[in-house]
Each structure stands twice: as structure tokens, then as C-alpha cells.
Design an enzyme around this catalytic site. Structure first.
Site, PDB file in Angstrom:
ATOM      1  N   CYS A 132      53.984  36.949  25.979  1.00 15.80           N
ATOM      2  CA  CYS A 132      54.894  35.816  26.782  1.00 15.80           C
ATOM      3  C   CYS A 132      54.814  36.384  28.299  1.00 15.80           C
ATOM      4  CB  CYS A 132      56.497  36.160  26.573  1.00 15.80           C
ATOM      5  SG  CYS A 132      57.565  35.247  27.404  1.00 15.80           S
ATOM      6  N   GLU A 180      59.159  11.734  22.114  1.00 12.23           N
ATOM      7  CA  GLU A 180      60.177  12.429  22.313  1.00 12.23           C
ATOM      8  C   GLU A 180      61.293  12.450  21.117  1.00 12.23           C
ATOM      9  OE1 GLU A 180      61.033  14.901  24.224  1.00 12.23           O
ATOM     10  OE2 GLU A 180      58.897  15.138  25.064  1.00 12.23           O
TER      11      GLU A 180
HETATM   12  S1  SF4 Z   1      62.730  36.679  24.139  1.00 10.42           S
HETATM   13 FE1  SF4 Z   1      61.929  37.027  26.539  1.00 10.42          FE
HETATM   14  S2  SF4 Z   1      60.021  37.989  26.420  1.00 10.42           S
HETATM   15 FE2  SF4 Z   1      60.361  37.379  24.384  1.00 10.42          FE
HETATM   16  S3  SF4 Z   1      59.293  35.498  23.950  1.00 10.42           S
HETATM   17 FE3  SF4 Z   1      61.259  34.743  24.705  1.00 10.42          FE
HETATM   18  S4  SF4 Z   1      61.532  34.706  26.919  1.00 10.42           S
HETATM   19 FE4  SF4 Z   1      59.406  35.923  26.247  1.00 10.42          FE
END
Ligand code: SF4
Length: 345
Positions: free
Chosen positions: A201, A36
Site C-alpha cells: 500500500c 457508476e
Molecule cells: S489498512 Fe492502511 S496500510 Fe493497509 S491497505 Fe488500507 S490504507 Fe493501506
């Protein structure tokens, strides 16, 4: 959203997270803590070889506590932010002397130790002991400011507090080691500072920055101010046997405790020093630039080779002659190492 958030993140982590980082093997508080500290301001790929060398030299906390700080700084050469290494060493000694070699298990006590802030304390508690504790490092700040479209520089107290509150609400009661790794991995591999991979994501359906087309604007950048510039003149002084003269910097301040080339505030100061040594034959080398967080530094190195008939220059505790084979045993700032590699060793 807190349970959903953790569940979505953990199921993404099971398939796509990082599960074989060196500190995830033989996981204990000592290994998690060292990783860390190394990972502060530094990416995983850079940290891995440093971590492995460090563990080979200091396999246990007691090995680190008993070592001279110079050995710790030598292994840190190139990682930067050397106060981390000095604090690591100091912290190992405190844990050995005051806690019988076992890290405390609660975040508040941990956060009082040298070099450990609240987020690092939480990372140790969650990863080493698998207990609920919210982290808020740079990756997590970026993820949360985007998912919740929080505007304002996260370094501001009020924004930071908002992010801490959110981080605590979202932290689950189970799988805490995985959750901490998962949110760090999401920030490092998907929700990256530049070119985030929103299509991959797990949070894309809940991300307000994505919905509002604000991804590239968040987190809000730190207000810019021009950094001051500093110039120093450095001396690459070698004797006729090719030993180089180095001095150890004070333990407090920039490059604290590292070995460096003798340094002067002006060319005139350096020439006066050379005149006292009875030599004026200096050769300018290309300048080297280095950026610190609070100023920019330009080094003007000059090379001087003392002839065989020059008298011996005395050493002191902080001013010594080094042969090239000794150089890997001491801590050196990266720009100084670069000058030595190019023009000396
Ligand atoms: S901006 Fe939002 S959708 Fe895009 S990678 Fe980050 S958390 Fe995911």
C-alpha cells in the site's frame, strides 16, 4: 497531508491503477454515469460484461431514454438492486427533456436527478469533466476510516459527515479523473475489506489503523440485527406447448417491474388457485433462498404442467405466457431465472 496524499496516491495509480476499464475508453458523462450506477454494490469484474452489453444496445443517452423500461430491466437481469435500472431509465428521460441531453456539470444539480446521490454526482463531474469533486463510496469510506483510524459505523450521520469533510480536504485541484479512479482502485485492490495488502500500500507509512493494529476492526461494522424471514409459494405453470406463465411485478417494491412466477402467501392459497384452474397435480421443487438487505426470502416452487385438453388461460397486461426463446428479452429476478433454467427451459 492533502497534497502529499493526492501525490502519493496518483504516483501509485500511474504504475498500479486500472487504466483500461471499458468506461475509461471514449470517456463521456453518459458512459461514466452508467458505469457508476452499475458499480454501486457491485464489483468491477461483474459489471464489465453488463456494461458492454448495455452500451451495445444503448450507445447514446437518447437510445436509453427512448427505450421501453422492460428492455432496460432485461439487460439488468442478474445485477440486482433493480431500482437502479428503473432510475437510470427515468434519469435518461429527465436529462433528455430538461437538459437537452447533456448532463449538468455541477454536483448539486446532478445529485437531484433520479438515482444519483452526492458521491455518484462527484464521480461523474471528476471523471467525465476532470473537475475537482470529492467522492465517498464504500471503497473510499473504508480507505479513510483506516488511514485516519476513525471508529464508529460509517452509516451514522456524524461519522459520514467526518468522512465527507476529509474526502473534500484530500481532493486535489488537478488530475481529478485519475484521482477519483485512484482512490476507488486503492480501496478495491489494496485496502480490501478482507485481507488488505498493507505491504503493497502506498499509504502504509501514514496509516493509523496499521500503526495501531486496528486494520481488521475498521471500518466499524454495522450493529447487527436479525433479519426477518419471509416465505412465498411460487407456481411454475406450463401449458402443453411448454410455455410458462409469468406475471409482471408492480413497478414499486421488491423486483419492481420484473417478470416473476405467480406467487402465493401460503400453500393453501396456491392450492385454492390450482383448484380454480381445475388442476391439483402439483409437484414440489427444491426451495430457493435469497437474501435482501432487509429480509430473507424462501421460495417454495411447485411445478404444474397443464394437459393438452386444458382450456386456454387468458392473458392480461401483467399475466402472460412466455416461450423459452422469449425469456432473454424480459427482466427476471435471479432466483426466478435460476428456477426456470433448472426446471423449465
Ligand atoms: S489498512 Fe492502511 S496500510 Fe493497509 S491497505 Fe488500507 S490504507 Fe493501506
Amino acid at each position: 497531508m492533502s497534497t502529499d496524499f493526492a501525490q502519493q496516491l496518483l504516483s501509485w495509480f500511474d504504475d498500479h491503477g486500472r487504466h483500461n476499464l471499458p468506461w475509461q475508453n471514449n470517456r463521456n458523462a453518459y458512459r461514466v454515469w452508467v458505469s457508476e450506477i452499475m458499480l454501486q454494490q457491485t464489483q468491477v469484474a461483474t459489471v464489465i460484461p453488463y456494461f458492454e452489453r448495455f452500451m451495445a444496445r444503448f450507445p447514446q443517452l437518447s437510445d436509453l431514454a427512448a427505450a421501453p423500461v422492460d428492455d432496460v430491466l432485461a439487460l439488468w437481469t442478474g445485477l440486482g438492486y433493480y431500482s437502479r435500472a428503473r432510475n437510470l431509465h427515468k434519469c435518461a428521460q429527465v436529462v433528455t427533456e430538461q437538459y437537452q441531453g447533456d448532463f449538468p456539470v455541477d454536483t448539486q444539480t446532478l445529485a437531484q436527478l433520479p438515482g444519483i446521490g452526492p458521491s455518484t454526482a462527484a464521480a461523474i463531474v471528476s471523471q467525465a469533466y476532470n473537475k475537482p469533486a470529492a467522492i465517498l463510496d464504500g471503497n473510499v469510506k473504508r480507505v479513510l476510516t483506516r488511514i485516519y483510524a476513525i471508529e464508529g459505523w460509517p452509516g451514522q450521520k456524524v461519522i459520514e459527515q467526518q468522512l465527507w469533510d476529509l474526502a473534500k480536504q484530500l481532493t486535489p485541484q488537478q488530475r481529478n479523473a485519475d484521482y477519483t479512479q485512484a482512490i476507488m482502485d486503492l480501496g478495491a485492490t489494496i485496502c480490501r475489506r478482507n485481507k488488505p495488502l498493507c505491504v503493497a500500500c502506498p499509504m502504509q507509512n501514514n496509516c493509523q489503523a496499521l500503526a495501531q493494529e486496528k486494520v481488521s476492526a475498521l471500518p466499524t461494522r454495522k450493529p447487527k440485527k436479525d433479519l426477518p424471514e419471509k416465505q412465498v409459494w411460487t407456481l411454475l405453470l406450463t401449458d402443453h406447448q411448454q410455455n410458462v406463465q409469468l406475471y409482471q411485478r408492480p413497478h414499486k417494491g421488491i423486483w419492481g417491474g420484473l417478470w416473476s412466477l405467480p406467487e402465493f402467501a401460503s400453500l393453501e392459497d396456491m392450492e385454492n388457485h390450482l383448484a380454480l384452474l381445475g388442476t391439483t397435480n402439483s409437484q414440489p421443487l427444491p426451495e430457493v433462498k435469497h437474501a435482501f438487505s432487509h429480509y430473507k426470502l424462501t421460495l417454495h416452487p411447485y411445478r404444474v404442467c397443464l394437459p393438452a385438453n386444458h382450456g386456454f388461460i387468458q392473458e392480461s397486461t401483467r399475466l402472460k405466457w412466455y416461450a423459452s426463446q422469449q425469456i432473454d428479452t424480459i427482466g427476471l429476478p435471479s432466483p426466478i431465472k435460476q428456477i426456470l433454467q433448472q426446471y423449465w427451459a
